[in-house]
Write a protein that holds these residues in place. Structure first.
Motif, mmCIF file in Angstrom:
data_model
loop_
_atom_site.group_PDB
_atom_site.id
_atom_site.type_symbol
_atom_site.label_atom_id
_atom_site.label_comp_id
_atom_site.label_asym_id
_atom_site.label_seq_id
_atom_site.Cartn_x
_atom_site.Cartn_y
_atom_site.Cartn_z
ATOM 1 N N ILE A 1 0.990 -1.257 -0.009
ATOM 2 C CA ILE A 1 0.144 0.065 -0.015
ATOM 3 C C ILE A 1 0.907 1.256 -0.130
ATOM 4 C CG2 ILE A 1 -1.526 1.328 1.433
ATOM 5 C CD1 ILE A 1 -2.775 -1.176 2.382
ATOM 6 N N ALA A 2 0.560 2.161 -0.682
ATOM 7 C CA ALA A 2 1.307 3.572 -0.804
ATOM 8 C C ALA A 2 0.551 4.292 0.295
ATOM 9 C CB ALA A 2 1.195 4.342 -2.284
ATOM 10 N N SER A 3 1.179 4.487 1.318
ATOM 11 C CA SER A 3 0.709 4.940 2.625
ATOM 12 C C SER A 3 0.476 6.659 2.191
ATOM 13 C CB SER A 3 1.142 4.559 3.865
ATOM 14 O OG SER A 3 2.529 4.910 3.666
ATOM 15 N N GLU A 4 -0.301 7.492 2.979
ATOM 16 C CA GLU A 4 -0.157 8.818 2.905
ATOM 17 C C GLU A 4 0.984 9.198 4.016
ATOM 18 O OE1 GLU A 4 -4.014 10.578 3.243
ATOM 19 O OE2 GLU A 4 -4.895 9.425 1.543
ATOM 20 N N GLU A 5 1.742 10.114 3.590
ATOM 21 C CA GLU A 5 2.869 10.474 4.395
ATOM 22 C C GLU A 5 2.240 11.519 5.605
ATOM 23 O OE1 GLU A 5 5.608 9.283 4.604
ATOM 24 O OE2 GLU A 5 6.220 8.537 2.660
ATOM 25 N N GLU A 6 3.073 11.734 6.574
ATOM 26 C CA GLU A 6 2.792 12.505 7.799
ATOM 27 C C GLU A 6 2.561 13.935 7.157
ATOM 28 O OE1 GLU A 6 4.121 12.816 12.387
ATOM 29 O OE2 GLU A 6 5.391 12.698 10.858
ATOM 30 N N PRO A 7 1.611 14.770 7.507
ATOM 31 C CA PRO A 7 1.262 16.064 7.224
ATOM 32 C C PRO A 7 2.485 16.964 7.010
ATOM 33 C CG PRO A 7 -0.396 15.607 8.564
ATOM 34 C CD PRO A 7 0.565 14.535 8.784
ATOM 35 N N LYS A 8 3.598 16.938 7.690
ATOM 36 C CA LYS A 8 4.674 17.825 7.693
ATOM 37 C C LYS A 8 5.669 17.547 6.563
ATOM 38 C CE LYS A 8 7.785 15.211 10.954
ATOM 39 N NZ LYS A 8 8.342 15.174 12.304
ATOM 40 N N THR B 1 2.103 11.384 -0.487
ATOM 41 C CA THR B 1 2.063 9.818 -0.745
ATOM 42 C C THR B 1 3.194 9.224 -0.907
ATOM 43 O OG1 THR B 1 -0.303 10.264 -1.559
ATOM 44 C CG2 THR B 1 0.703 7.955 -1.839
ATOM 45 N N SER B 2 3.500 8.135 0.005
ATOM 46 C CA SER B 2 4.848 7.455 -0.626
ATOM 47 C C SER B 2 4.828 7.042 -1.937
ATOM 48 C CB SER B 2 4.810 6.114 0.503
ATOM 49 O OG SER B 2 5.801 5.274 0.058
ATOM 50 N N ARG B 3 6.311 7.167 -2.367
ATOM 51 C CA ARG B 3 6.699 6.736 -3.769
ATOM 52 C C ARG B 3 6.531 5.095 -3.861
ATOM 53 N NH1 ARG B 3 11.275 6.506 -1.211
ATOM 54 N NH2 ARG B 3 13.038 5.090 -2.076
ATOM 55 N N LEU B 4 6.313 4.546 -2.784
ATOM 56 C CA LEU B 4 6.449 2.912 -2.717
ATOM 57 C C LEU B 4 5.085 2.551 -2.675
ATOM 58 C CD1 LEU B 4 9.195 2.834 -0.245
ATOM 59 C CD2 LEU B 4 9.517 2.248 -2.505
ATOM 60 N N GLY B 5 4.760 1.623 -3.505
ATOM 61 C CA GLY B 5 3.457 0.809 -3.481
ATOM 62 C C GLY B 5 2.437 1.256 -4.478
ATOM 63 N N ILE B 6 1.397 0.989 -4.489
ATOM 64 C CA ILE B 6 -0.038 1.171 -5.029
ATOM 65 C C ILE B 6 -1.046 1.892 -4.208
ATOM 66 C CG2 ILE B 6 -1.827 0.119 -6.280
ATOM 67 C CD1 ILE B 6 0.272 -1.908 -7.187
ATOM 68 N N ASN C 1 -6.568 2.035 -5.492
ATOM 69 C CA ASN C 1 -6.320 1.355 -6.518
ATOM 70 C C ASN C 1 -5.984 -0.295 -6.163
ATOM 71 O OD1 ASN C 1 -6.445 3.648 -8.211
ATOM 72 N ND2 ASN C 1 -4.590 4.374 -7.619
ATOM 73 N N ILE C 2 -5.973 -0.753 -5.072
ATOM 74 C CA ILE C 2 -5.620 -1.990 -4.675
ATOM 75 C C ILE C 2 -6.583 -3.016 -5.223
ATOM 76 C CG2 ILE C 2 -5.205 -3.578 -2.744
ATOM 77 C CD1 ILE C 2 -2.847 -1.784 -2.917
ATOM 78 N N VAL C 3 -7.747 -2.677 -5.053
ATOM 79 C CA VAL C 3 -8.644 -3.749 -5.419
ATOM 80 C C VAL C 3 -9.059 -3.765 -6.921
ATOM 81 C CG1 VAL C 3 -11.177 -4.562 -5.224
ATOM 82 C CG2 VAL C 3 -9.855 -3.691 -3.280
ATOM 83 N N LEU D 1 -3.394 3.106 9.921
ATOM 84 C CA LEU D 1 -3.602 1.638 10.242
ATOM 85 C C LEU D 1 -5.198 1.174 9.811
ATOM 86 C CD1 LEU D 1 -2.836 -1.045 11.144
ATOM 87 C CD2 LEU D 1 -3.130 -0.456 13.434
ATOM 88 N N VAL D 2 -6.013 2.281 10.237
ATOM 89 C CA VAL D 2 -7.322 1.953 10.029
ATOM 90 C C VAL D 2 -7.773 1.819 8.475
ATOM 91 C CG1 VAL D 2 -9.645 3.132 10.310
ATOM 92 C CG2 VAL D 2 -8.178 3.115 12.248
ATOM 93 N N LYS D 3 -7.087 2.895 7.722
ATOM 94 C CA LYS D 3 -7.381 2.819 6.534
ATOM 95 C C LYS D 3 -6.718 1.647 5.614
ATOM 96 C CE LYS D 3 -5.431 6.880 5.447
ATOM 97 N NZ LYS D 3 -5.039 8.185 4.764
ATOM 98 N N CYS D 4 -5.567 1.207 6.323
ATOM 99 C CA CYS D 4 -5.129 -0.034 5.592
ATOM 100 C C CYS D 4 -6.133 -1.157 5.978
ATOM 101 C CB CYS D 4 -3.519 -0.271 6.267
ATOM 102 S SG CYS D 4 -3.405 -2.187 6.343
ATOM 103 N N LEU D 5 -6.648 -1.363 7.161
ATOM 104 C CA LEU D 5 -7.558 -2.388 7.616
ATOM 105 C C LEU D 5 -8.784 -2.454 6.613
ATOM 106 C CD1 LEU D 5 -7.001 -2.497 11.360
ATOM 107 C CD2 LEU D 5 -6.083 -4.044 9.689
ATOM 108 N N LYS D 6 -9.180 -1.365 6.285
ATOM 109 C CA LYS D 6 -10.527 -1.216 5.418
ATOM 110 C C LYS D 6 -10.116 -1.837 4.272
ATOM 111 C CE LYS D 6 -12.758 2.830 7.553
ATOM 112 N NZ LYS D 6 -12.905 4.384 7.436
ATOM 113 N N VAL D 7 -8.902 -1.617 3.640
ATOM 114 C CA VAL D 7 -8.604 -2.226 2.358
ATOM 115 C C VAL D 7 -8.129 -3.623 2.538
ATOM 116 C CG1 VAL D 7 -6.524 -2.252 0.571
ATOM 117 C CG2 VAL D 7 -7.396 0.062 1.543
#
Length: 474
Positions: free
Chosen positions: A180-187, A192-197, A201-203, A239-245
């Motif tokens: 998962i291309a997680s969203e980076e910390e606001p600062k 969004t991380s350059r790593l992953g999808i 777009n995962i499903v 983590l919650v967003k990841c679990l939803k995916v």
């Protein structure tokens, strides 16, 4: 007045601590008298205390066992070691004593895996989780490992093209994960991380490229955020967003059975360090349990990829104070016999803190100082615990040598510093010592590598004996 260095430490921190004790006026690290190391091997000196690697691995395993038991969690836990933290053979050998798995980052990691398989340290059932952006050589090496029968090699898909490349290179069926291309910390400077999808777009990616591909079985969803596992709103929200995916994907992909929550456990960077590992693991397992129960899907097996946590607290560096320079009324520069830029590059690159203590002369009076390295670079310094507090050390005396130690330096410093290669201003890399325990619990030491010599650097630079190669025309 309490003017001695030992008084300062005692008043500032709880001391002694689990790994740090004092004998006379000399510091001991895990009961190892550090001045004995200096007297035997000299300075500058790097060391790796191998038993600490196994100790941290087994602590984490126990924390997860207790959390799963407490939450009646039905999945399994798999501890992976993130090899990029330290690729050295003694480190991998020690880690693999503990029935763990490994995570790789690039092509040459697979060559190390194959060497470890030849020696029997990596078993057929050892998981090899392949992360990172995969260029041709990495794809080829992963395919070779799988084609040679290592079915528990799981490449983690980082972009949309990798699956087709792997499908073409691998002869039979194989397992994959999706990062998962997680969203980076606001600062952060980017969102969004350059790593992953991306989350959304995962499903669709599964539907378009994996669902009807008879060669591919999706087994794992991979989640990691750059700031690590922290008890803050940002981490729990991601983590919650990841679990939803995960639950969405699980409902359309029965073969999905594992969630990789990556690495990111912090390590001790101060004598005042405080982090409740058990609480964090309890809450992570609890959140996964709740999300899966609410969605009516089975809980996943949990994978972690701890790198710094595995090896960081095993490492240390010892330097001698060569000289003191009084540059103005307030600033005293203690010059070490090496370079921070080359031996502890994270202190220079990201202002990273390490535990820093005097090795000897704890009963002497202390003074406030700055620490400088040997290179002619204005950034080659350590400004106490990187800009948080002043540095205090026993007073410099020309006729009484002073040694200082930096601790919990075992992750990344050698590879980032270019171990065995060129060093800034041609400052040689220090000798490296392995510290272990024998079957009777006695401390043993072994010289792993000598300090670099002029010939080592001259050969790299092309000044060595003989021809350096012949020019060829295009």
């Amino acid at each position: 007045m309490n003017t001695k260095y030992i008084n300062l430490i005692d008043q500032t921190y709880y001391f002694p601590q689990e790994e740090f004790t004092l004998e006379d006026d000399g510091l001991k690290f895990h009961d190892i008298p550090l001045m004995d190391l200096v007297e035997k091997y000299g300075s500058p000196l790097k060391f790796t205390y191998l038993p600490k690697i196994s100790d941290n691995i087994n602590k984490a395993k126990e924390w997860f066992r207790l959390a799963m038991e407490k939450n009646n969690y039905k999945g399994q836990y798999h501890y992976c070691y993130c090899t990029k933290s330290s690729h050295f053979k003694p480190v991998l050998n020690e880690a693999l004593k503990n029935d763990i798995h490994i995570e790789t980052s690039s092509a040459f990691d697979i060559n190390i895996v194959e060497k470890l398989k030849e020696s029997g340290r990596v078993k057929d059932n050892t998981y090899v989780i392949c992360n990172g952006f995969k260029r041709d050589q990495y794809i080829s090496n992963i395919a070779r490992l799988i084609n040679n029968g290592h079915q528990n090699c799981i490449p983690i898909i980082d972009n949309y093209e990798e699956l087709d490349l792997l499908t073409d290179a691998i002869d039979d069926t194989f397992k994959v994960g999706i990062r998962i291309a997680s969203e980076e910390e606001p600062k952060f400077e980017f969102y969004t991380s350059r790593l992953g999808i991306g989350y959304k777009n995962i499903v669709p990616f599964y539907d378009n490229q994996i669902r009807n591909n008879e060669k591919v079985e999706l087994k794992m969803l991979h989640f990691f955020i750059n700031t690590g596992i922290r008890d803050n709103a940002y981490y729990w929200n991601e983590l919650v967003k990841c679990l939803k995916v995960y639950v969405r994907l699980k409902k359309v992909c029965p073969s999905l059975d594992s969630l990789n929550i990556g690495g990111g456990f912090p390590i001790k960077n101060s004598l005042a360090f405080d982090y409740d590992y058990q609480y964090m693991i309890d809450e992570i397992i609890n959140q996964i349990n709740i999300a899966c129960q609410e969605a009516d899907v089975p809980v996943p097996n949990i994978f972690t990829e701890f790198g710094s946590f595995t090896v960081g607290e095993s490492g240390g560096a010892i330097y001698e104070i060569l000289y003191q320079k009084q540059q103005n009324d307030r600033e005293k520069w203690n010059m070490i016999d090496s370079s921070f830029i080359t031996t502890l590059p994270d202190t220079w690159a990201i202002n990273k803190r390490f535990i820093m203590l005097a090795i000897n002369r704890w009963n002497d009076e202390y003074e406030r100082v700055l620490l400088g390295g040997l290179t002619c670079d204005s950034d080659d310094y350590y400004n106490s615990e990187q800009n948080m507090n002043a540095i205090y050390l026993p007073k410099y005396k020309k006729d009484k040598p002073l040694y200082i130690g930096f601790f919990n330096t075992g992750a990344y410093q050698e590879s980032i510093g270019g171990y065995g290669g060129l060093q800034h201003c041609l400052i040689p890399h220090p000798k490296h010592i392995l510290i272990d325990k024998d079957e009777n619990g006695n401390i043993t030491t072994e010289l792993f590598s000598e300090q670099q010599k002029a010939e080592d650097l001259l050969n790299i630079l092309g000044y060595g004996p003989g021809e350096n190669g012949k020019a060829t025309s295009l």
